[in-house]
Design an enzyme around this catalytic site. Structure first.
Site, mmCIF file in Angstrom:
data_model
loop_
_atom_site.group_PDB
_atom_site.id
_atom_site.type_symbol
_atom_site.label_atom_id
_atom_site.label_comp_id
_atom_site.label_asym_id
_atom_site.label_seq_id
_atom_site.Cartn_x
_atom_site.Cartn_y
_atom_site.Cartn_z
ATOM 1 N N ASN A 65 0.660 -0.959 0.386
ATOM 2 C CA ASN A 65 0.129 0.396 0.171
ATOM 3 C C ASN A 65 0.972 0.779 -0.019
ATOM 4 O O ASN A 65 0.835 1.876 -0.863
ATOM 5 C CB ASN A 65 -0.989 0.058 0.959
ATOM 6 C CG ASN A 65 -2.641 -0.828 0.307
ATOM 7 O OD1 ASN A 65 -2.977 -0.199 0.059
ATOM 8 N ND2 ASN A 65 -2.349 -1.838 1.793
ATOM 9 N N MET A 121 1.429 -2.695 12.008
ATOM 10 C CA MET A 121 0.178 -4.048 12.573
ATOM 11 C C MET A 121 0.899 -4.111 14.415
ATOM 12 O O MET A 121 1.350 -4.421 15.894
ATOM 13 C CB MET A 121 1.658 -5.050 12.816
ATOM 14 C CG MET A 121 1.082 -5.711 11.039
ATOM 15 S SD MET A 121 -0.713 -5.542 10.120
ATOM 16 C CE MET A 121 -1.234 -7.637 11.463
ATOM 17 N N LEU A 172 -2.434 1.074 18.639
ATOM 18 C CA LEU A 172 -1.871 2.438 19.086
ATOM 19 C C LEU A 172 -2.759 2.453 20.148
ATOM 20 O O LEU A 172 -4.009 2.637 20.560
ATOM 21 C CB LEU A 172 -1.924 3.955 18.290
ATOM 22 C CG LEU A 172 -1.181 3.535 16.779
ATOM 23 C CD1 LEU A 172 -1.583 4.038 15.879
ATOM 24 C CD2 LEU A 172 0.846 3.771 16.713
ATOM 25 N N HIS A 223 -7.794 -1.330 5.846
ATOM 26 C CA HIS A 223 -8.411 -2.591 7.198
ATOM 27 C C HIS A 223 -8.259 -3.776 5.743
ATOM 28 O O HIS A 223 -9.925 -3.087 4.903
ATOM 29 C CB HIS A 223 -9.304 -2.063 8.289
ATOM 30 C CG HIS A 223 -10.014 -3.913 8.947
ATOM 31 N ND1 HIS A 223 -8.686 -4.318 9.609
ATOM 32 C CD2 HIS A 223 -10.364 -4.569 8.688
ATOM 33 C CE1 HIS A 223 -9.228 -5.175 10.361
ATOM 34 N NE2 HIS A 223 -10.435 -5.571 9.396
ATOM 35 N N THR A 240 -10.012 5.901 15.329
ATOM 36 C CA THR A 240 -10.515 6.323 16.593
ATOM 37 C C THR A 240 -9.589 5.529 17.365
ATOM 38 O O THR A 240 -9.155 4.367 17.435
ATOM 39 C CB THR A 240 -12.034 5.671 16.690
ATOM 40 O OG1 THR A 240 -11.906 4.638 16.367
ATOM 41 C CG2 THR A 240 -12.480 7.039 15.720
ATOM 42 N N LEU A 292 -10.094 -0.242 17.919
ATOM 43 C CA LEU A 292 -9.447 -1.150 17.374
ATOM 44 C C LEU A 292 -10.075 -1.399 15.744
ATOM 45 O O LEU A 292 -11.336 -1.844 16.028
ATOM 46 C CB LEU A 292 -8.639 -2.354 17.568
ATOM 47 C CG LEU A 292 -8.092 -2.827 16.611
ATOM 48 C CD1 LEU A 292 -6.902 -2.663 16.599
ATOM 49 C CD2 LEU A 292 -7.857 -4.400 17.110
ATOM 50 N N GLU A 305 -7.563 -2.548 -2.649
ATOM 51 C CA GLU A 305 -6.715 -2.192 -1.017
ATOM 52 C C GLU A 305 -6.431 -0.680 -1.891
ATOM 53 O O GLU A 305 -6.156 0.814 -1.134
ATOM 54 C CB GLU A 305 -5.755 -2.853 -0.675
ATOM 55 C CG GLU A 305 -6.804 -3.403 0.605
ATOM 56 C CD GLU A 305 -5.656 -4.207 1.792
ATOM 57 O OE1 GLU A 305 -5.314 -3.553 1.938
ATOM 58 O OE2 GLU A 305 -6.021 -5.139 1.556
HETATM 59 C C1 GRF Z 1 -2.779 -5.144 4.569
HETATM 60 O O1 GRF Z 1 -4.390 -5.961 3.513
HETATM 61 C C2 GRF Z 1 -4.013 -3.958 5.276
HETATM 62 O O2 GRF Z 1 -5.059 -4.012 4.628
HETATM 63 C C3 GRF Z 1 -3.524 -4.418 6.123
HETATM 64 O O3 GRF Z 1 -2.211 -5.930 5.933
HETATM 65 C C4 GRF Z 1 -2.012 -5.945 5.449
HETATM 66 C C5 GRF Z 1 -0.811 -5.273 4.876
HETATM 67 O O4 GRF Z 1 0.099 -4.674 3.393
HETATM 68 N N1 GRF Z 1 -3.492 -3.507 7.065
HETATM 69 P P1 GRF Z 1 0.715 -4.100 2.593
HETATM 70 O O5 GRF Z 1 2.271 -4.093 4.002
HETATM 71 O O6 GRF Z 1 0.504 -2.875 2.868
HETATM 72 O O7 GRF Z 1 1.338 -4.807 1.458
#
Ligand code: GRF
Length: 218
Positions: free
Chosen positions: A14, A90, A93, A109, A141, A144, A174
């Site tokens: 991403n 991951m 926070l 997400h 927020t 989680l 995404e």
């Molecule tokens: C993605 O599926 C995101 O939605 C989730 O973790 C994954 C991360 O993928 N929170 P990347 O590190 O962006 O490739």
């Protein structure tokens, strides 16, 4: 131009999608920095290859969540970004951290929230037998995987899918919706009204506020 800091913990696809859109001019932002909670995150090399300043704020080197979050906040504030983008970050926070960046902290997400918050979303979606799965960009927020939803994309669950195939189908969406959400944010078009996100349509020649559409404009 508005600037963003992207927080990662792993692969960073991403982050790469946002950074490449910024670099080719299709997304009007400057990626000021990439911060990783893990020194072995593959996304660090991808950031470096693109000439983006990348730093590790290693959660294992801090005594507790508050100390880690304080170090993370210092690294973010060094860049004075307009927006903080969680992209596969991951760590949970602290409430104080979330409050500090309230209204300028986005997360992606891999499910259609509020379904399947937490981990292993693709496996759980297959186990539940849902016919539609997807992804959500939301403001963060303290709860989680919760918070005002900016944009969602749905994908079909196809007979014979395993979690890898389903994850790949979701991931393509995404990348698309995160670029769209960041674009809307930096264009100043998102507002949170009554706990829900509304999109300012004036730049599209319309007046008033409507719910965001899952349509990429450019
Ligand atoms: C993605 O599926 C995101 O939605 C989730 O973790 C994954 C991360 O993928 N929170 P990347 O590190 O962006 O490739």
């Amino acid at each position: 131009m508005k600037s963003i800091v992207i927080l990662i913990s792993g692969r960073g696809s991403n982050m790469v999608s946002l950074a490449d859109a910024a670099a080719n001019g299709s997304l009007p932002v400057r990626v000021a920095s990439v911060l990783s909670s893990r020194p072995d995150a593959a996304g660090l090399a991808a950031a470096a290859a693109r000439g983006i300043p990348a730093r590790v704020v290693d959660h294992r080197r801090h005594a507790d969540r508050e100390a880690f979050d304080a170090a993370l906040a210092r690294a973010i504030d060094d860049c004075s970004p307009d927006l903080v983008v969680l992209a596969g970050f991951m760590r949970i926070l602290s409430d104080g951290f979330v409050a500090r960046y309230a209204g300028r902290l986005l997360n992606i997400h891999p499910s259609l929230l509020p379904a399947f918050p937490g981990l292993h979303t693709h496996r759980r979606a297959l186990e539940a037998g849902v016919r539609l799965h997807g992804c959500t960009v939301h403001f963060v927020t303290p709860a989680l995987d919760h918070g005002p939803i900016v944009i969602q994309a749905a994908v079909p669950v196809i007979d014979g899918d395993d979690k890898e195939r389903l994850a790949a189908r979701v991931l393509a969406q995404e990348h698309r919706i995160y670029r769209q959400a960041v674009r809307w944010f930096v264009e100043g078009r998102l507002a949170i009204v009554g706990g829900r996100v509304v999109l300012d349509m004036e730049q599209d020649g319309a007046s008033g506020l409507i719910s965001p559409r899952a349509v990429e404009r450019r």
